[in-house]
Design a protein around this motif. Sequence first.
Motif, PDB file in Angstrom:
ATOM      1  N   GLU A  81       8.153 -12.993  30.313  1.00 14.76           N
ATOM      2  CA  GLU A  81       7.543 -12.737  31.609  1.00 14.76           C
ATOM      3  C   GLU A  81       8.527 -11.904  32.415  1.00 14.76           C
ATOM      4  O   GLU A  81       9.722 -12.216  32.451  1.00 14.76           O
ATOM      5  N   SER A  82       8.002 -10.851  33.035  1.00 13.14           N
ATOM      6  CA  SER A  82       8.928  -9.948  33.720  1.00 13.14           C
ATOM      7  C   SER A  82       8.256  -9.290  34.912  1.00 13.14           C
ATOM      8  O   SER A  82       7.049  -9.040  34.913  1.00 13.14           O
ATOM      9  N   THR A  83       9.054  -9.025  35.922  1.00 11.84           N
ATOM     10  CA  THR A  83       8.614  -8.282  37.098  1.00 11.84           C
ATOM     11  C   THR A  83       9.620  -7.177  37.364  1.00 11.84           C
ATOM     12  O   THR A  83      10.832  -7.447  37.468  1.00 11.84           O
ATOM     13  N   VAL A  84       9.129  -5.952  37.433  1.00 12.37           N
ATOM     14  CA  VAL A  84      10.022  -4.812  37.622  1.00 12.37           C
ATOM     15  C   VAL A  84      10.781  -4.962  38.940  1.00 12.37           C
ATOM     16  O   VAL A  84      10.199  -5.205  39.990  1.00 12.37           O
ATOM     17  N   GLY A  85      12.126  -4.849  38.832  1.00 15.32           N
ATOM     18  CA  GLY A  85      12.982  -4.944  40.007  1.00 15.32           C
ATOM     19  C   GLY A  85      13.393  -6.360  40.372  1.00 15.32           C
ATOM     20  O   GLY A  85      14.237  -6.554  41.252  1.00 15.32           O
ATOM     21  N   ARG A  86      12.822  -7.387  39.695  1.00 13.49           N
ATOM     22  CA  ARG A  86      13.155  -8.767  40.047  1.00 13.49           C
ATOM     23  C   ARG A  86      13.758  -9.549  38.891  1.00 13.49           C
ATOM     24  O   ARG A  86      14.463 -10.525  39.114  1.00 13.49           O
ATOM     25  N   GLY A  87      13.502  -9.147  37.652  1.00 10.17           N
ATOM     26  CA  GLY A  87      14.125  -9.845  36.541  1.00 10.17           C
ATOM     27  C   GLY A  87      13.142 -10.214  35.448  1.00 10.17           C
ATOM     28  O   GLY A  87      11.935  -9.948  35.522  1.00 10.17           O
ATOM     29  N   THR A  88      13.704 -10.878  34.407  1.00 11.09           N
ATOM     30  CA  THR A  88      12.940 -11.201  33.199  1.00 11.09           C
ATOM     31  C   THR A  88      13.275 -12.607  32.747  1.00 11.09           C
ATOM     32  O   THR A  88      14.415 -13.075  32.918  1.00 11.09           O
TER      33      THR A  88
END
Length: 498
Positions: free
Chosen positions: A483-490
């Motif tokens: 699960e990942s969000t660009v700019g926030r982490g993985t």
Amino acid sequence: MEKRIKALYIITIIAIIAFLAMQMFWLHGRYEHSLGEYERGLSERISKCVDDYNTIREKMSDTRADSLKDKGNGADVFSLPTFSLQQEYGDTVKTTRTARIYTYLFSAHELLGLEPGTPLTDEQKRKAADLAQMQMAEPADSAVFDASGARDEQEAWTATNNLRLERKCPFRTDGIDSLLRKNGIKAETTLVQADSTVWRTRTEDRLSLFAPSVTMTIPYSQLQGRSVRVESRINPLDILPGIWRTLVIALVVSGLLIVCLVLQFSTVLKLSRLDRLRNSFVTTMIHELKRPLSTLKMCVSGLDNERMVEDREVRKELLGETRSALDNLSAYFSRLRDITFNDVEQIPLNITGVNLYDLFDAVSSATVAPSGKSVTITNAIPPDMVVSADSSHLQNIMVNLVENAVKYSGPEVAIRAEAGESEGYAELRVIDNGDGIPQADIRHIFKRFYRGNASVGEHPGMGLGLTYVRLLVEAHGGEISVESTVGRGTCFTIKLPQ
């Protein structure tokens, strides 16, 4: 190479479009040919219906009989068609034909010598008419028409006889409609009156793709300019039985050719991509091998220096760097070996009880922060958590995930490891605050040699790390998700059966 592929792509599209256009043109021609044959057959059926109706009218009684019988005291009606032919000679030969219709009144009973009121058979009526014709009595009615427009005597005779038939029993639309329906022909009929003589049948074909039709104007009383107009609309589905085999074969062949063209182009693209991957792999492999080899070369050169060898601390440091470089080479070749297995079951495992906390602690202790980055690793795994796994492979999994978290992140790196048990599975979660992975790349990141667009050129690598992690996890019978969000982490989650 890219220009050639682009040109091939354009040529393939043009070839497919040209082939489809050619195929559609051919099918359209085949459809028009079948439609023309169907329309000719339909025209013949309509003409036959008109002929059959004329035959029926011939057998029907004379509609003028009632009015004429009043004049002849119950006499029967007899109509005799004749035409005369005259030719005038001069500079050219001029032919004049005149059609005449004579109507006679006669007493069939008197001619046959029967008592008045005796029923007559059809044979007796025909015999009485023949006798009346032989006597050629004074006609009760007559009609004269110019038949000079006929091509020959036969056509003039037919027109004269049709005139007699029309005077005897007028043409009716309900009569012809009944015959058309009986023969399965859906049509609209109207009676047409022309100002001049109409000699020949006129057929109009509307070769429309979706609404074809046939319109026939058939003269039934040429000398009076009277015709019946029959318009029949054709259902395009009625044409398909005649061309469905051709249509199916054309569609199958077209589909196969298009599939072949697409597969060929797809194969070219795959070969081109493999060629790029091969070049990238060789370049990256050389780069990766260069670092430990350079370290070994430096250490060997140091061992050749007597002053450095005599210094115990220096010698110990050189040996340590040598072992580290050799370990890196060994781990690198082991990863390449495992990545070449076609089946995860081929990867050898040595399953033992592994303390997950201690193993991750060793990985975090061995992690070296690159220059310009501050790395904080938090081990939140329960200290007493033990899992059944191959210690070496599990450590490689952790190393790869931690190295990726450090590589794809900003200056401040925060990594956190968590673990727990759920429904017979041990779950390990490695969470970072890095750059994140775009949604378009998430479903591809576990493929061999795949590297997202955001990482190409910015970070060195061969795109094998996560593929290696997935293979090792699956070799344990587990699964990995992200699960990942660009700019926030993985967050990578690994589930291992226990």
